[in-house]
Design an enzyme around this catalytic site. Sequence first.
Site, short mmCIF file in Angstrom:
data_model
loop_
_atom_site.label_atom_id
_atom_site.label_comp_id
_atom_site.label_asym_id
_atom_site.label_seq_id
_atom_site.Cartn_x
_atom_site.Cartn_y
_atom_site.Cartn_z
N PHE A 26 0.79 -1.32 0.15
CA PHE A 26 0.09 0.01 0.02
C PHE A 26 0.89 1.34 -0.07
O PHE A 26 0.50 2.14 -0.80
CB PHE A 26 -1.02 -0.03 1.08
CG PHE A 26 -2.03 -0.85 1.33
CD1 PHE A 26 -2.55 -1.50 -0.03
CD2 PHE A 26 -2.69 -1.44 2.45
CE1 PHE A 26 -3.52 -2.45 -0.11
CE2 PHE A 26 -3.74 -2.41 2.26
CZ PHE A 26 -4.10 -3.01 1.14
N CYS A 159 3.25 5.88 11.55
CA CYS A 159 1.69 6.71 11.19
C CYS A 159 1.19 6.96 12.52
O CYS A 159 0.70 8.20 12.67
CB CYS A 159 0.79 5.99 10.50
SG CYS A 159 0.52 4.25 10.97
#
Lengths: 374, 374, 374, 374
Positions: A26, A159
């Site tokens: 991704f 993240c």
Amino acid sequence: MGTTAAADADAETETVTAGVVGGSGFAGGELLRLLDGHPNVELVQATSREYAGKSIGGVHPNLRGRELRFSEPSALESVDVLFTATPHGITMEHVEEYTDAADLLVDLSADFRLATEGQYDEWYDGHTAPEYLEVAEYALPELNRENLGDADIIASGGCNATATLLGLKPLADAGVLGSEAQGASDTSSGGEPRDGADVVVDVKVGSSEGGAGGGAASSHAERSGVVRPYAPTGHRHEAEIEQWLGLSVSFTCHAVDMVRGASATCHVFPDGPVSKKELWTAYRGAYEAEPFVRLVAGGSGSYRYPEPKAVAGTNYADVGFELDPGNERVVVFSAIDNVMKGSAGQAVHAANVALGFEETAGLEFAGLHPVGSP
Amino acid sequence: MGTTAAADADAETETVTAGVVGGSGFAGGELLRLLDGHPNVELVQATSREYAGKSIGGVHPNLRGRELRFSEPSALESVDVLFTATPHGITMEHVEEYTDAADLLVDLSADFRLATEGQYDEWYDGHTAPEYLEVAEYALPELNRENLGDADIIASGGCNATATLLGLKPLADAGVLGSEAQGASDTSSGGEPRDGADVVVDVKVGSSEGGAGGGAASSHAERSGVVRPYAPTGHRHEAEIEQWLGLSVSFTCHAVDMVRGASATCHVFPDGPVSKKELWTAYRGAYEAEPFVRLVAGGSGSYRYPEPKAVAGTNYADVGFELDPGNERVVVFSAIDNVMKGSAGQAVHAANVALGFEETAGLEFAGLHPVGSP
Amino acid sequence: MGTTAAADADAETETVTAGVVGGSGFAGGELLRLLDGHPNVELVQATSREYAGKSIGGVHPNLRGRELRFSEPSALESVDVLFTATPHGITMEHVEEYTDAADLLVDLSADFRLATEGQYDEWYDGHTAPEYLEVAEYALPELNRENLGDADIIASGGCNATATLLGLKPLADAGVLGSEAQGASDTSSGGEPRDGADVVVDVKVGSSEGGAGGGAASSHAERSGVVRPYAPTGHRHEAEIEQWLGLSVSFTCHAVDMVRGASATCHVFPDGPVSKKELWTAYRGAYEAEPFVRLVAGGSGSYRYPEPKAVAGTNYADVGFELDPGNERVVVFSAIDNVMKGSAGQAVHAANVALGFEETAGLEFAGLHPVGSP
Amino acid sequence: MGTTAAADADAETETVTAGVVGGSGFAGGELLRLLDGHPNVELVQATSREYAGKSIGGVHPNLRGRELRFSEPSALESVDVLFTATPHGITMEHVEEYTDAADLLVDLSADFRLATEGQYDEWYDGHTAPEYLEVAEYALPELNRENLGDADIIASGGCNATATLLGLKPLADAGVLGSEAQGASDTSSGGEPRDGADVVVDVKVGSSEGGAGGGAASSHAERSGVVRPYAPTGHRHEAEIEQWLGLSVSFTCHAVDMVRGASATCHVFPDGPVSKKELWTAYRGAYEAEPFVRLVAGGSGSYRYPEPKAVAGTNYADVGFELDPGNERVVVFSAIDNVMKGSAGQAVHAANVALGFEETAGLEFAGLHPVGSP
């Protein structure tokens, strides 16, 4: 090398060649999208062990029609800047090969995010190239812009750590998190983080954090509609947060039903009273010149606070807060797209800084409204 | 009246008549479903100003085929037990009419959840029937079973308060929340709650909490995929939590993408060290005899902690915890279906206790697996 | 055996023992839920190769607290009725073992749904126990109730076929699908199905159809928000539809974002004019006595047509239609829960018929409102 | 006026001024995003009755930080090109005012999509400015590029019609839809469309089609997880389809759980046999030079056919098909983002053509992977 580029008056019209190792995941796919549309970048290679020979659009349907095909990781080409979006542990193993192949290496894994081998060993398993840890620079420009220009290796942040740090760093710098936190930025070179019962971070994340792959727990039937605690204690991203705030936080993650997004709600209990005005001063001072941080100041519509939906697909971090007078708590909200600001977008942003390009180059997408579970 | 029923040896085969005021909303529809299938209840009336004359299945598609039609609220029939699922403020206005019409009144609004007019005025606007506040009993059997048998008015708890209280009450009773919390149950009759910087409650809720209605912010296009802070400070359900724990908590809600469900993550910082064994002792002691609380003890599968999905459509509360040794934090997870355990199911459970029926009567549905965003 | 039970006047209070082979999948878990709550069934065994020794609630979180543990498939116990929820091909391989172990075998796979070896070979690979094909009876009581009482083997229908058949069978029986379709029920014993350009079936299904497992394509990140054609031509469930309608249909499936549910929209072009009244007569005649089919007749609310949401978790099929005067098309809508009416619920319903129990025993759950992506 | 611009050799570096009437809705917000980032456009005004005075980022959170504020519709400024994103009926009422204010009017409502008053009256209520119907040009460049250069008024097509037309037009032009369809493009000026039992169109759409607003049926709790038939017969977009194909189709829409997206599955029954090669020839001939249509040719990954997810946020239409040899059916799949290719993106694309700009200007966003329910 970035420093030369940065010194070049014509930097913004210059073009560099770029490659992506691990382009089928991704974050790798997002790098391909960003670099394919970047005005200063010529994307020359994307590697994938599994999909070598297949067009990048055959794996990432948004990239249908592009001619580039995945190549074997073993056939690495020399480029100006190499992005690596591989599982943790791969980049450290190949770091010499990668730095030989490129002037600038930007790694999206956790391999080079921490400053010392000791920190790494505390949170992960043994590092195989610890001598590069102090060479690497943390990517997040809002925290580390001044060190990116000279960097040879840049480590894109985690993240959840990114969302948390963007929410809390202005308070740490303003002394709201406790007196010891004021020197927080220095603690990466040592010092014992102080105990942090004063900050609770409750993060909600989307399914793209788990990466392209699968497995029963991440299947649609099992993961749809979840509010699922994961890593309720001991999450590895705490290491990055401690490194940059100089204090440990109480950190818990929940998987919720979205694909992209990380939202950190930080419950902060300052040592003494704090006013809304002080808080706004801290945040405005930290972010008023930042191209990718937007302060969200409440208001009257449906979108009064930061939400991952409002930044989906973009490199923005939306940050805001509310003050709870009753028990002197500051509730800080920070929302990002984990694949973008929390990974590939942060990497490209840092590379733009390192290479002297316009910081927003290739990162201009404004996001969508309405948008569902992006 | 419930007390008579409770004294009756044949209670479990007895049948009472029941009515529902406000049957077109989500909680009202759930009451209709539960009462329609209840072995001891004959459902004789459902009122709705908007849908009077329409069949209940025309509003609640799961009830297609039932013959009962909504009637005007003004044509209230006498019943043994009357459930009111109206907006806040309606029941207090009609409380005399309702208690005249029924031996037992079970209200799902916030009107009678707090013990004193002072508490009510602190969190809501002026109460128009304050003399009934001390008459009413809080519905949650896990907290208040012993007082339900004699009740004339029962007030079903708020969904977020219910999830939070079921997660924290055993810790309060075990002294883990602080010494003053041990007498928590008594604070409803007065006393200043102690300051609660020690407990942070971060709740995630589904869209059914907003009720049947609509509006731009709750439209599918705007609400899909959200992680949206709402009432980040000052949420009214804090009043109920304070009342039952004897301390205030730092409370923040987030709307997430599910329809049913409320999930409370409680970050608890005990005054002193606490062991897993002590915690299990506290929770097992509190809940081992409870028919609707299940302790979830981690494990190895996809469902290691409480999740709203696993209780969707049921009256269960799943409760579990994790201990964070690093900073001596207990992370408590509590998950319910807000329409059931957080509203209509709690109301029927309390009525079962009050009327001397089997506690689980009409509440046997086990839930589904898999299930999406229930 | 069922026939004896059916003859027993006290059948409804009788109890049989039951086992489930393959209890860890989605249909198997649903069987466990249904049989665990069935008034006439004592659930004595659930097998799972992967989870042997683990409690059933450790795999199916809705069943937390049950004492039953999975056992090895090799340790099969004798029971009155055995349900098999294994992948296609397993039951045919073990059919002698299974029919030795139980008086009644109810199989949820595709192994015994077709009447002849020729039909099977046309749509699947070679059958290893073809002599049992004519022994087995199709489970759907609405089509085959009269043959279930004597059955030794019952084959639960495919979910998409079930939704389609319940929508179209009344039209076939009424001659609306074409003159040859009137004898449709007899075509299972031979005859060439007529060409069916006159019926287009467009089905939308949830992710639970893919079964418990995983894989990249069914991961949450990839499958969320999809409208994904799959098996756009040549879907195997066409075989069952042909078998029962006597004509072939043009059949296409789409995966959409829900977990449970199958919704068939059937575009029917009758040979000649047809009136709403005729259509209602056909549907009412077919279903007025059916406990699990509800006709949905338009109306004014949000739920004017059959929708899978309205039947989620239940054994209902909702069926309705609209007539398009412009081009003389009947648009038939049929909605079921694929795990229930399309699999485990259908199986239990058929077993109830075979064993002479109340048809609705264990299948009383009314469904929920509101409910998200169930 | 566009013709002048088109004639200008420097057109691509030229800048025009633009305004948006009705900028607070979903299509209006998308126009603001596109025009704000358009290299040839200076966005000077956005009107909104409801939000006049509020910043555009206060309504559309993706546009946070922009300085433009909504103004009253009554204070319309003169611009080169005016986009109107108002409810049906508004533009026809103000068409003189709008064409006075701008050289080019691009309307996103249904007011000017049909060629004659007769067509309009058949599907909508009376038109108040029918003399403009023949002046206006249909926006879709793939169908009408040659007429856009001279246009004064451009009517952006309906989203469902757009998806359907892009899927079927190549087959109509190739004679696959029937002999009469070959002259389809001419039927806008008259002629009776032939009966169309040969084409069934089954469309699935997201919630953004309903527009910003709300209402109980479109609330998150009611609309989540739906497969909900709406306009199962008599959908108004059939008018546009008939106009451009020269035949009527059997058309049915379903609301499914996504926010953006329209996916048309067209079941086509040609009069005679047709080969895959012929079909590919038809589609490649129609679209090989089109910048915004991508042919999706099956393959082996998760994304074998067109899906709205893969085009979310973009102006692409993905088109593909499968051939069903058994009954000689072509199943055509066409997927768009209804807010983009189905509305605002189509409008900007058409304006680019009319004004002589690069066709892709302002429409370069590639879309995301992964992406949830965009």
